[in-house]
Design a protein around this motif. Structure first.
Motif, PDB file in Angstrom:
ATOM      1  N   TYR A 146      17.476 -14.125 -14.113  1.00 15.44           N
ATOM      2  CA  TYR A 146      17.479 -14.140 -12.509  1.00 15.44           C
ATOM      3  C   TYR A 146      16.254 -14.549 -11.905  1.00 15.44           C
ATOM      4  CZ  TYR A 146      22.210 -12.293 -13.560  1.00 15.44           C
ATOM      5  OH  TYR A 146      23.680 -12.321 -14.088  1.00 15.44           O
ATOM      6  N   PRO A 147      15.643 -15.430 -12.318  1.00 10.10           N
ATOM      7  CA  PRO A 147      14.234 -15.677 -11.933  1.00 10.10           C
ATOM      8  C   PRO A 147      14.230 -16.005 -10.313  1.00 10.10           C
ATOM      9  CG  PRO A 147      15.119 -17.801 -12.784  1.00 10.10           C
ATOM     10  CD  PRO A 147      15.933 -16.763 -13.267  1.00 10.10           C
ATOM     11  N   ASN A 148      15.096 -16.212  -9.694  1.00  8.64           N
ATOM     12  CA  ASN A 148      14.934 -16.336  -8.199  1.00  8.64           C
ATOM     13  C   ASN A 148      15.356 -14.983  -7.427  1.00  8.64           C
ATOM     14  OD1 ASN A 148      14.670 -19.074  -8.282  1.00  8.64           O
ATOM     15  ND2 ASN A 148      16.631 -19.585  -8.444  1.00  8.64           N
ATOM     16  N   VAL A 149      15.520 -14.008  -8.246  1.00 10.99           N
ATOM     17  CA  VAL A 149      15.768 -12.480  -7.670  1.00 10.99           C
ATOM     18  C   VAL A 149      14.545 -11.901  -8.007  1.00 10.99           C
ATOM     19  CG1 VAL A 149      16.893 -10.454  -7.603  1.00 10.99           C
ATOM     20  CG2 VAL A 149      18.154 -12.817  -7.970  1.00 10.99           C
ATOM     21  N   GLN A 150      13.901 -11.098  -7.079  1.00  5.81           N
ATOM     22  CA  GLN A 150      12.680 -10.320  -7.141  1.00  5.81           C
ATOM     23  C   GLN A 150      13.179  -9.022  -7.564  1.00  5.81           C
ATOM     24  OE1 GLN A 150       9.695 -11.753  -6.965  1.00  5.81           O
ATOM     25  NE2 GLN A 150      10.875 -13.715  -6.571  1.00  5.81           N
ATOM     26  N   PHE A 151      12.684  -8.415  -8.640  1.00 10.58           N
ATOM     27  CA  PHE A 151      13.048  -7.063  -9.199  1.00 10.58           C
ATOM     28  C   PHE A 151      11.640  -5.996  -8.996  1.00 10.58           C
ATOM     29  CE2 PHE A 151      16.116  -9.976 -11.093  1.00 10.58           C
ATOM     30  CZ  PHE A 151      16.969  -9.086 -11.403  1.00 10.58           C
ATOM     31  N   ILE A 152      12.090  -5.135  -8.597  1.00 12.25           N
ATOM     32  CA  ILE A 152      10.672  -4.123  -8.067  1.00 12.25           C
ATOM     33  C   ILE A 152      11.080  -2.573  -8.923  1.00 12.25           C
ATOM     34  CG2 ILE A 152      10.018  -2.583  -6.417  1.00 12.25           C
ATOM     35  CD1 ILE A 152      10.291  -5.069  -4.597  1.00 12.25           C
ATOM     36  N   GLY A 153      10.312  -2.243  -9.556  1.00 11.66           N
ATOM     37  CA  GLY A 153      10.374  -0.974 -10.415  1.00 11.66           C
ATOM     38  C   GLY A 153       9.514   0.171  -9.584  1.00 11.66           C
ATOM     39  N   CYS A 154       9.986   0.910  -8.749  1.00 10.35           N
ATOM     40  CA  CYS A 154       9.261   1.949  -7.780  1.00 10.35           C
ATOM     41  C   CYS A 154       8.769   2.959  -9.034  1.00 10.35           C
ATOM     42  CB  CYS A 154       9.978   2.504  -6.929  1.00 10.35           C
ATOM     43  SG  CYS A 154      10.450   1.393  -5.706  1.00 10.35           S
ATOM     44  N   THR A 155       7.458   3.488  -8.941  1.00  7.88           N
ATOM     45  CA  THR A 155       6.927   4.600  -9.684  1.00  7.88           C
ATOM     46  C   THR A 155       6.625   3.887 -11.306  1.00  7.88           C
ATOM     47  OG1 THR A 155       8.605   5.758 -10.341  1.00  7.88           O
ATOM     48  CG2 THR A 155       8.147   6.173  -8.375  1.00  7.88           C
ATOM     49  N   ASN A 156       6.596   2.784 -11.531  1.00  7.16           N
ATOM     50  CA  ASN A 156       6.530   2.344 -13.040  1.00  7.16           C
ATOM     51  C   ASN A 156       5.193   1.577 -13.049  1.00  7.16           C
ATOM     52  OD1 ASN A 156       9.837   1.640 -12.416  1.00  7.16           O
ATOM     53  ND2 ASN A 156       9.109   3.089 -13.819  1.00  7.16           N
ATOM     54  N   LEU A 157       4.903   0.905 -14.125  1.00  8.29           N
ATOM     55  CA  LEU A 157       3.781   0.213 -14.504  1.00  8.29           C
ATOM     56  C   LEU A 157       3.715  -0.776 -15.253  1.00  8.29           C
ATOM     57  CD1 LEU A 157       2.298   1.162 -17.301  1.00  8.29           C
ATOM     58  CD2 LEU A 157       2.399   3.272 -16.410  1.00  8.29           C
ATOM     59  N   ASN A 158       4.933  -1.054 -15.770  1.00  7.31           N
ATOM     60  CA  ASN A 158       5.030  -2.412 -16.901  1.00  7.31           C
ATOM     61  C   ASN A 158       5.375  -3.604 -16.552  1.00  7.31           C
ATOM     62  OD1 ASN A 158       4.107  -0.982 -19.305  1.00  7.31           O
ATOM     63  ND2 ASN A 158       6.063   0.227 -19.371  1.00  7.31           N
ATOM     64  N   ASN A 166       8.969 -12.680 -11.318  1.00  4.76           N
ATOM     65  CA  ASN A 166       9.776 -11.933 -10.265  1.00  4.76           C
ATOM     66  C   ASN A 166       9.914 -10.346 -10.611  1.00  4.76           C
ATOM     67  OD1 ASN A 166      11.390 -12.197 -12.820  1.00  4.76           O
ATOM     68  ND2 ASN A 166      13.012 -12.333 -11.953  1.00  4.76           N
ATOM     69  N   CYS A 167       9.216 -10.031 -11.342  1.00  8.09           N
ATOM     70  CA  CYS A 167       8.858  -8.609 -11.559  1.00  8.09           C
ATOM     71  C   CYS A 167       7.463  -8.016 -10.865  1.00  8.09           C
ATOM     72  CB  CYS A 167       9.113  -8.201 -13.011  1.00  8.09           C
ATOM     73  SG  CYS A 167      10.758  -8.571 -13.496  1.00  8.09           S
ATOM     74  N   HIS A 168       7.735  -6.695 -10.320  1.00 10.63           N
ATOM     75  CA  HIS A 168       6.538  -6.063  -9.472  1.00 10.63           C
ATOM     76  C   HIS A 168       6.657  -4.476  -9.790  1.00 10.63           C
ATOM     77  CE1 HIS A 168       6.379  -9.947  -7.297  1.00 10.63           C
ATOM     78  NE2 HIS A 168       7.965  -9.786  -7.368  1.00 10.63           N
ATOM     79  N   ASN A 169       5.539  -3.925  -9.505  1.00  8.50           N
ATOM     80  CA  ASN A 169       5.548  -2.568  -9.583  1.00  8.50           C
ATOM     81  C   ASN A 169       4.926  -1.923  -8.242  1.00  8.50           C
ATOM     82  OD1 ASN A 169       4.351  -2.878 -12.807  1.00  8.50           O
ATOM     83  ND2 ASN A 169       6.254  -1.553 -12.298  1.00  8.50           N
ATOM     84  N   ALA A 170       5.247  -0.741  -7.742  1.00  3.86           N
ATOM     85  CA  ALA A 170       4.661  -0.115  -6.653  1.00  3.86           C
ATOM     86  C   ALA A 170       4.696   1.279  -6.944  1.00  3.86           C
ATOM     87  CB  ALA A 170       5.696  -0.596  -5.384  1.00  3.86           C
ATOM     88  N   PHE A 171       3.665   1.923  -6.273  1.00  2.12           N
ATOM     89  CA  PHE A 171       3.591   3.375  -6.245  1.00  2.12           C
ATOM     90  C   PHE A 171       2.681   3.963  -5.138  1.00  2.12           C
ATOM     91  CE2 PHE A 171       4.412   7.342  -9.308  1.00  2.12           C
ATOM     92  CZ  PHE A 171       4.439   8.079  -8.372  1.00  2.12           C
ATOM     93  N   ALA A 172       3.042   4.612  -4.282  1.00  6.11           N
ATOM     94  CA  ALA A 172       1.953   5.284  -3.181  1.00  6.11           C
ATOM     95  C   ALA A 172       1.216   6.357  -3.927  1.00  6.11           C
ATOM     96  CB  ALA A 172       2.846   5.594  -2.033  1.00  6.11           C
ATOM     97  N   ASN A 173      -0.037   6.576  -3.093  1.00  9.09           N
ATOM     98  CA  ASN A 173      -0.798   7.808  -3.621  1.00  9.09           C
ATOM     99  C   ASN A 173      -0.299   8.936  -2.943  1.00  9.09           C
ATOM    100  OD1 ASN A 173      -2.536   5.570  -4.606  1.00  9.09           O
ATOM    101  ND2 ASN A 173      -3.859   5.593  -2.714  1.00  9.09           N
ATOM    102  N   ILE A 174       0.729   9.666  -3.661  1.00 10.77           N
ATOM    103  CA  ILE A 174       1.202  10.644  -3.457  1.00 10.77           C
ATOM    104  C   ILE A 174       0.502  11.994  -3.841  1.00 10.77           C
ATOM    105  CG2 ILE A 174       2.590  10.888  -5.783  1.00 10.77           C
ATOM    106  CD1 ILE A 174       3.822  12.261  -2.061  1.00 10.77           C
ATOM    107  N   TYR A 175      -0.479  11.722  -4.685  1.00 11.87           N
ATOM    108  CA  TYR A 175      -1.387  12.800  -5.261  1.00 11.87           C
ATOM    109  C   TYR A 175      -2.308  13.203  -3.724  1.00 11.87           C
ATOM    110  CZ  TYR A 175      -5.251   9.053  -5.147  1.00 11.87           C
ATOM    111  OH  TYR A 175      -5.655   7.817  -5.062  1.00 11.87           O
TER     112      TYR A 175
END
Length: 424
Positions: A146-158, A166-175
């Motif tokens: 599904y190249p036209n759909v954006q996929f987001i992995g929260c708290t991930n890194l790969n 179309n794949c992305h990572n996100a994590f806030a600086n909770i520390y």
């Protein structure tokens, strides 16, 4: 004959022009924006934002899919994502953008996540958000189709390394939030010492952790260092429950820590049972993801949490404006992406609110660094065969989640430092 053919050709062209004008008369059934493929539903028709609108977001709709490991009733991790959903829906509405949410809950870290991703992509979602660390490998199975759909992995890194646009990572600086919460805990423990209720060698914190992952280790180390900045003698014992969300196991771990003499309990787990157990045992508590003072008003001092609405708003702005979403994203307290809940003034130590303001200002201007030395620790990196030792001098600090410095948003601090006992 030629005149007849010419007349017929003119008639055909005229009919074609009339039909083309008719589909753009304000009752259009479908226009497309190839930059972001966002959809707007109106009546029984589906309309996609037109490229002619440029950055004008008025009247646009995004279909958003979200896959959650729990549901909003956990009053912790997934509940925090629901709170972000409500907040960003309001923010985007103020910009003229409607969010059509499609949420699938209680999805494990298994192939059920792949199926959920496919279901949401087939339903026409513009973006699919997975909220758990272990969802990512299963999300990545679905994303290539599904190249036209954006996929987001929260708290991930790969996702950022998967070679998929179309794949992305996100994590806030909770520390940062955990450090501030640790300072609050330290203020309370110092009050107990100063009032003679405990001695300095009884200054012991208990911590309920999910797994011995870098994310958890980074968080409880930040919390400990915050407490230690107020009470240098403080120690901490961590017990893992091998689950992100197991209310019974979390409560049992908290009880065991109370039985071992801990005067304050904190957590990196999804439920409120550590808070209620702390109150039952007459000790204090610091929570995560949700304000737990309502359920444990005599114990819970404060909580830290990520405000995911900050990231969601960034992503949705990118989509409606046809801009590229960062492969990896992070932000901290100064950006509003990490917050602490309202301080329980009824039981907090005197001067705590002022201390919170002081520490938050220091984190914002760079005069305070969470992982400032001196400290020494030992740990085993993911995939490593043997542990290694790391020692940080007093004039330096560990640069956690330093995306601008070439690191990942996902935490990668994995050393157990002196003063902390980690029990599997």
């Amino acid at each position: 004959m030629k005149k007849v053919l010419a007349l017929l050709l003119v008639l055909v062209l005229a009919i074609g022009m009339f039909a083309a004008c008719g589909t753009d008369s304000g009752n259009n059934e479908e226009t497309k924006d190839t930059a972001n493929n966002a959809t707007t539903e109106g009546g029984n028709d589906e309309t996609k934002p037109s490229e002619e609108n440029g950055n004008n977001t008025e009247g646009k709709t995004l279909k958003v899919g979200m896959i959650c490991i729990g549901d909003e009733n956990d009053q912790g991790y997934t509940y925090n994502f629901y709170r972000a959903k409500d907040s960003v829906t309001e923010k985007m509405a103020a910009k003229g953008v409607t969010l059509d949410w499609n949420i699938i809950t209680n999805i494990g870290e298994d192939d059920g996540c792949t199926d959920a991703c496919v279901e949401l992509a087939e339903a026409g979602c513009d973006v699919v958000i997975c909220n758990s660390y272990g969802h990512e490998p299963f999300m990545l199975k679905a994303a290539p189709d599904y190249p036209n759909v954006q996929f987001i992995g929260c708290t991930n890194l790969n996702s950022q390394f998967a070679g998929l646009d179309n794949c992305h990572n996100a994590f806030a600086n909770i520390y940062e939030g955990r450090y501030v919460a640790g300072v609050v805990a330290g203020m309370k423990i110092k009050e107990l010492i100063d009032s003679g209720k405990i001695t300095a060698d009884q200054a012991k914190i208990g911590y309920v952790g999910a797994y011995p992952f870098a994310e958890v280790i980074s968080g409880f180390t930040a919390f400990y260092l915050g407490a230690r900045s107020i009470v240098p003698e403080v120690t901490m014992t961590v017990k893992y429950v091998s689950s992100w969300s197991d209310a019974t196991a979390e409560g049992n771990a908290a009880q065991a820590l109370c039985d071992e003499g801990c005067v304050l309990i904190s957590q990196h787990s999804d439920n409120t049972t550590p808070a209620t157990v702390a109150q039952q045992n007459g000790v204090f508590h610091v929570g995560y993801n949700n304000d737990m003072t309502g359920i444990a008003p005599e114990a819970s001092l404060i909580s830290s949490r990520i405000d995911w609405s900050v990231y969601f708003e960034y992503v949705f702005d990118c989509l409606v404006n046809g801009e590229t979403i960062a492969k990896d994203w992070t932000a901290g307290m100064k950006d509003g992406a990490v917050v602490v809940t309202e301080l329980n003034e009824a039981i907090a130590a005197e001067g705590t609110a002022d201390k919170i303001a002081e520490v938050e200002a220091g984190l914002a201007d760079g005069s305070i660094h969470v992982f400032q030395g001196p400290w020494k620790g030992e740990g085993t990196a993911y995939g490593a065969d043997a542990p290694d030792t790391k020692e940080m001098p007093a004039d330096d600090w560990f640069k956690e989640s330093d995306v601008e410095g070439g690191q990942t948003s996902a935490p990668y601090f994995y050393w157990i430092i002196e003063g902390i006992t980690s029990e599997n």
